[in-house]
Design an enzyme around this catalytic site. Structure first.
Site, short mmCIF file in Angstrom:
data_model
loop_
_atom_site.label_atom_id
_atom_site.label_comp_id
_atom_site.label_asym_id
_atom_site.label_seq_id
_atom_site.Cartn_x
_atom_site.Cartn_y
_atom_site.Cartn_z
N SER A 123 -8.10 -34.99 -14.20
CA SER A 123 -9.09 -34.94 -13.12
C SER A 123 -10.49 -34.60 -13.63
O SER A 123 -10.67 -33.79 -14.54
CB SER A 123 -8.66 -33.87 -12.12
OG SER A 123 -9.73 -33.52 -11.27
N GLU A 125 -12.33 -32.71 -12.15
CA GLU A 125 -12.52 -31.27 -11.91
C GLU A 125 -12.50 -30.49 -13.23
O GLU A 125 -13.03 -29.38 -13.31
CB GLU A 125 -11.41 -30.73 -10.99
CG GLU A 125 -11.62 -31.00 -9.52
CD GLU A 125 -12.78 -30.23 -8.92
OE1 GLU A 125 -12.80 -28.99 -9.03
OE2 GLU A 125 -13.68 -30.86 -8.35
N TYR A 147 -6.81 -24.79 -10.06
CA TYR A 147 -6.37 -26.19 -10.15
C TYR A 147 -6.91 -26.85 -11.42
O TYR A 147 -6.17 -27.47 -12.19
CB TYR A 147 -6.84 -26.96 -8.90
CG TYR A 147 -6.74 -28.46 -9.02
CD1 TYR A 147 -5.51 -29.11 -8.82
CD2 TYR A 147 -7.85 -29.25 -9.32
CE1 TYR A 147 -5.41 -30.50 -8.93
CE2 TYR A 147 -7.76 -30.64 -9.43
CZ TYR A 147 -6.53 -31.25 -9.24
OH TYR A 147 -6.44 -32.62 -9.35
P1 NAP Z 1 -1.74 -36.00 -3.15
O1 NAP Z 1 -1.98 -37.01 -2.06
O2 NAP Z 1 -1.97 -34.56 -2.88
O3 NAP Z 1 -0.22 -36.20 -3.65
C1 NAP Z 1 0.41 -35.25 -4.45
C2 NAP Z 1 1.86 -35.66 -4.61
O4 NAP Z 1 2.51 -34.71 -5.47
C3 NAP Z 1 2.66 -35.68 -3.31
O5 NAP Z 1 3.53 -36.78 -3.33
C4 NAP Z 1 3.46 -34.40 -3.38
O6 NAP Z 1 4.66 -34.43 -2.65
C5 NAP Z 1 3.76 -34.35 -4.86
N1 NAP Z 1 4.16 -33.03 -5.34
C6 NAP Z 1 3.49 -31.85 -5.22
N2 NAP Z 1 4.18 -30.86 -5.80
C7 NAP Z 1 5.31 -31.42 -6.31
C8 NAP Z 1 6.42 -30.92 -7.01
N3 NAP Z 1 6.51 -29.62 -7.34
N4 NAP Z 1 7.41 -31.78 -7.38
C9 NAP Z 1 7.32 -33.09 -7.06
N5 NAP Z 1 6.31 -33.62 -6.37
C10 NAP Z 1 5.30 -32.80 -6.00
O7 NAP Z 1 -2.60 -36.36 -4.44
P2 NAP Z 1 -3.34 -37.75 -4.83
O8 NAP Z 1 -4.70 -37.74 -4.27
O9 NAP Z 1 -2.41 -38.88 -4.56
O10 NAP Z 1 -3.50 -37.54 -6.40
C11 NAP Z 1 -2.46 -37.89 -7.31
C12 NAP Z 1 -2.63 -37.09 -8.58
O11 NAP Z 1 -3.91 -37.36 -9.14
C13 NAP Z 1 -2.59 -35.57 -8.40
O12 NAP Z 1 -2.00 -35.03 -9.57
C14 NAP Z 1 -4.04 -35.16 -8.32
O13 NAP Z 1 -4.20 -33.82 -8.74
C15 NAP Z 1 -4.65 -36.15 -9.30
N6 NAP Z 1 -6.05 -36.51 -9.07
C16 NAP Z 1 -6.45 -36.93 -7.84
C17 NAP Z 1 -7.77 -37.33 -7.63
C18 NAP Z 1 -8.25 -37.82 -6.29
O14 NAP Z 1 -9.47 -37.86 -6.09
N7 NAP Z 1 -7.37 -38.22 -5.40
C19 NAP Z 1 -8.67 -37.31 -8.72
C20 NAP Z 1 -8.20 -36.89 -9.97
C21 NAP Z 1 -6.89 -36.50 -10.14
P3 NAP Z 1 4.74 -33.98 -1.09
O15 NAP Z 1 4.37 -35.21 -0.29
O16 NAP Z 1 6.15 -33.57 -0.96
O17 NAP Z 1 3.75 -32.87 -0.90
O1 G4F Z 2 -12.83 -33.42 -0.99
P1 G4F Z 2 -12.73 -32.18 -1.80
O2 G4F Z 2 -11.81 -31.12 -1.30
O3 G4F Z 2 -12.39 -32.65 -3.27
P2 G4F Z 2 -12.54 -31.92 -4.71
O4 G4F Z 2 -12.54 -30.47 -4.61
O5 G4F Z 2 -13.69 -32.58 -5.40
O6 G4F Z 2 -11.16 -32.34 -5.41
C1 G4F Z 2 -10.62 -33.66 -5.29
O7 G4F Z 2 -11.11 -34.46 -6.35
C2 G4F Z 2 -10.69 -34.03 -7.66
C3 G4F Z 2 -11.33 -34.99 -8.67
O8 G4F Z 2 -12.62 -34.54 -8.99
C4 G4F Z 2 -9.19 -34.04 -7.73
F1 G4F Z 2 -8.79 -33.67 -8.98
C5 G4F Z 2 -8.62 -33.09 -6.70
O9 G4F Z 2 -7.20 -33.17 -6.72
C6 G4F Z 2 -9.10 -33.54 -5.32
O10 G4F Z 2 -8.53 -34.80 -5.04
O11 G4F Z 2 -14.19 -31.51 -1.93
C7 G4F Z 2 -15.30 -32.26 -2.37
C8 G4F Z 2 -16.56 -31.42 -2.19
C9 G4F Z 2 -16.46 -29.99 -2.76
O12 G4F Z 2 -17.65 -29.69 -3.46
C10 G4F Z 2 -16.39 -29.11 -1.53
O13 G4F Z 2 -16.95 -27.80 -1.69
O14 G4F Z 2 -16.82 -31.26 -0.80
C11 G4F Z 2 -17.22 -29.92 -0.54
N1 G4F Z 2 -16.93 -29.60 0.85
C12 G4F Z 2 -17.87 -29.21 1.77
N2 G4F Z 2 -17.27 -28.94 2.94
C13 G4F Z 2 -15.73 -29.57 1.45
C14 G4F Z 2 -15.94 -29.16 2.76
N3 G4F Z 2 -14.51 -29.87 0.96
C15 G4F Z 2 -13.45 -29.77 1.82
N4 G4F Z 2 -12.23 -30.09 1.37
N5 G4F Z 2 -13.62 -29.34 3.13
C16 G4F Z 2 -14.84 -29.01 3.65
O15 G4F Z 2 -14.95 -28.65 4.81
#
Ligand code: NAP
Ligand code: G4F
Length: 321
Positions: A123, A125, A147
């Site tokens: 990520s 992050e 995280y």
């Molecule tokens: P998500 O919607 O939160 O999905 C997370 C998945 O992980 C869900 O299917 C969840 O299952 C499963 N999970 C959580 N804990 C588990 C465990 N202990 N054993 C087995 N499965 C488990 O996340 P996403 O947005 O699809 O992201 C996918 C991956 O990419 C994550 O690792 C996230 O950290 C990473 N990532 C995401 C972003 C982004 O912007 N979306 C960016 C960078 C990296 P349940 O449905 O049962 O909860």
């Molecule tokens: O949408 P966010 O919660 O995403 P964040 O923290 O960037 O993390 C996501 O992206 C990561 C990749 O860079 C992944 F690794 C991670 O698993 C996840 O998918 O927040 C985005 C921004 C933050 O700066 C937060 O402080 O939005 C700001 N924000 C402002 N108001 C808020 C809010 N975020 C959330 N969730 N809720 C609010 O009300």
């Protein structure tokens, strides 16, 4: 026929990745942990085409079992506690699922069939309090949440298994990517869902935290293509996947309200309770390596993404009235 095992299949990325792999002719298996109520909404359109195997990334036995059943050519490790805010409330669980989960999967592969190709969901992050802008594969990490710290461990252990055991392991450093299937807690979906409800007269205000934070946002459907591409190369490597643009939360809000003809100033309330203990102020990725080596580029722009999410949320909200 190629076979893939996806952990985190019920999440946003798992659902898009299963669709992509099915379209490419793969047999798709998904690791599915037990939940007390069903959470198969994201994968409902592919449920009859995939095989779900019970398991949890914290349970090595279940991972070995999953590999023995699926006999995959490729494993995509997407499972994690992925919501940054909750990682302060559940730091130990986040550390376990997000970092130990990754090494458990790597060990399961090493002990059963080290020729399996492995993708780790790293990520942006990890860049946290950024050392340089834009951020690339060579930018040092400065994680700012439990995280992000856990993701740094998972990232480096993935690199280490490649270098120690000559395994084909890749780490995709993905910047924020969103879609209509994004979890409701994340800021894009929180905004698009609220805009839909406010437009339809079902909600009066939207409470947000830091409006000045900037993110490099893209579309999940585009980003899962990069995951697959990483596992199709001659040599394993790590890649930044990003749009190369950054926007503030305030810009997101302006575009979203503007799309439905409303003035955001009348509805958005800043809530100090939603400010994080430590913030990541600015993320902006440099996707040049992926563009050159993987021939990857995103198709959906930031504005198109927000509009797609609002259209979908208006439909969803209307169907529940
Ligand atoms: P998500 O919607 O939160 O999905 C997370 C998945 O992980 C869900 O299917 C969840 O299952 C499963 N999970 C959580 N804990 C588990 C465990 N202990 N054993 C087995 N499965 C488990 O996340 P996403 O947005 O699809 O992201 C996918 C991956 O990419 C994550 O690792 C996230 O950290 C990473 N990532 C995401 C972003 C982004 O912007 N979306 C960016 C960078 C990296 P349940 O449905 O049962 O909860
Ligand atoms: O949408 P966010 O919660 O995403 P964040 O923290 O960037 O993390 C996501 O992206 C990561 C990749 O860079 C992944 F690794 C991670 O698993 C996840 O998918 O927040 C985005 C921004 C933050 O700066 C937060 O402080 O939005 C700001 N924000 C402002 N108001 C808020 C809010 N975020 C959330 N969730 N809720 C609010 O009300």
């Amino acid at each position: 026929m190629k076979k893939a095992l996806i952990t985190g299949i019920t999440g946003q990325d798992g659902s898009y990745l299963s669709e992509l792999l099915l379209n490419k002719g793969y047999k798709v298996y998904g690791l599915k942990r037990r939940t007390s109520t069903p959470n198969l909404e994201n994968i409902k359109s592919v449920l009859d085409k995939i095989d779900l195997i019970p398991g949890d990334v914290l349970d090595l036995t279940s991972l070995i079992n999953a590999i023995n059943i699926a006999k995959p050519d490729e494993v995509y490790n997407l499972a994690a506690q992925s919501f940054v805010t909750d990682s302060w409330a559940q730091p130990i669980y986040t550390g376990q699922s997000t970092s130990i989960g990754a090494i458990n999967m790597l060990e399961a592969i090493r002990l059963t069939n080290p020729d399996i190709r492995f993708y780790q969901a790293s990520s942006s992050e990890m860049f946290g309090k950024v050392i340089e802008t834009p951020q690339s594969e060579t930018t040092p990490f400065y994680p700012r949440s439990p995280y992000a710290v856990a993701k740094v461990y998972a990232h480096w252990i993935t690199v280490n298994y490649r270098e120690s055991y000559d395994m084909y392991t890749c780490s995709g450093i993905l910047f924020n990517h969103e879609s209509p299937r994004r979890g409701i807690d994340f800021v894009t979906r929180k905004v698009t869902d609220a805009v839909a409800r406010i437009k339809l007269g079902l909600q009066k205000e939207l409470r947000l935290g830091n409006l000045d934070a900037k993110r490099d946002w893209g579309y999940a459907g585009d980003y899962v293509k990069a995951m697959w591409l990483m596992l199709q190369q001659t040599e394993p490597n790590d890649y930044v996947i990003a749009s190369g643009e950054t926007h503030s939360v305030k810009e997101l809000v302006e575009i979203a309200f503007d799309y439905v003809g409303l003035d955001w100033n009348k509805y958005v309330v800043q809530d100090p309770k939603l400010i994080r203990p430590a913030e990541v102020d600015l993320l902006l990725g440099d996707p040049q390596k992926a563009q050159k080596k993987l021939n990857w580029k995103p198709d959906v722009s930031f504005e198109q993404l927000i509009k797609m999410m609002i259209d979908s949320d208006i439909k969803k909200v209307k169907s529940n009235i």
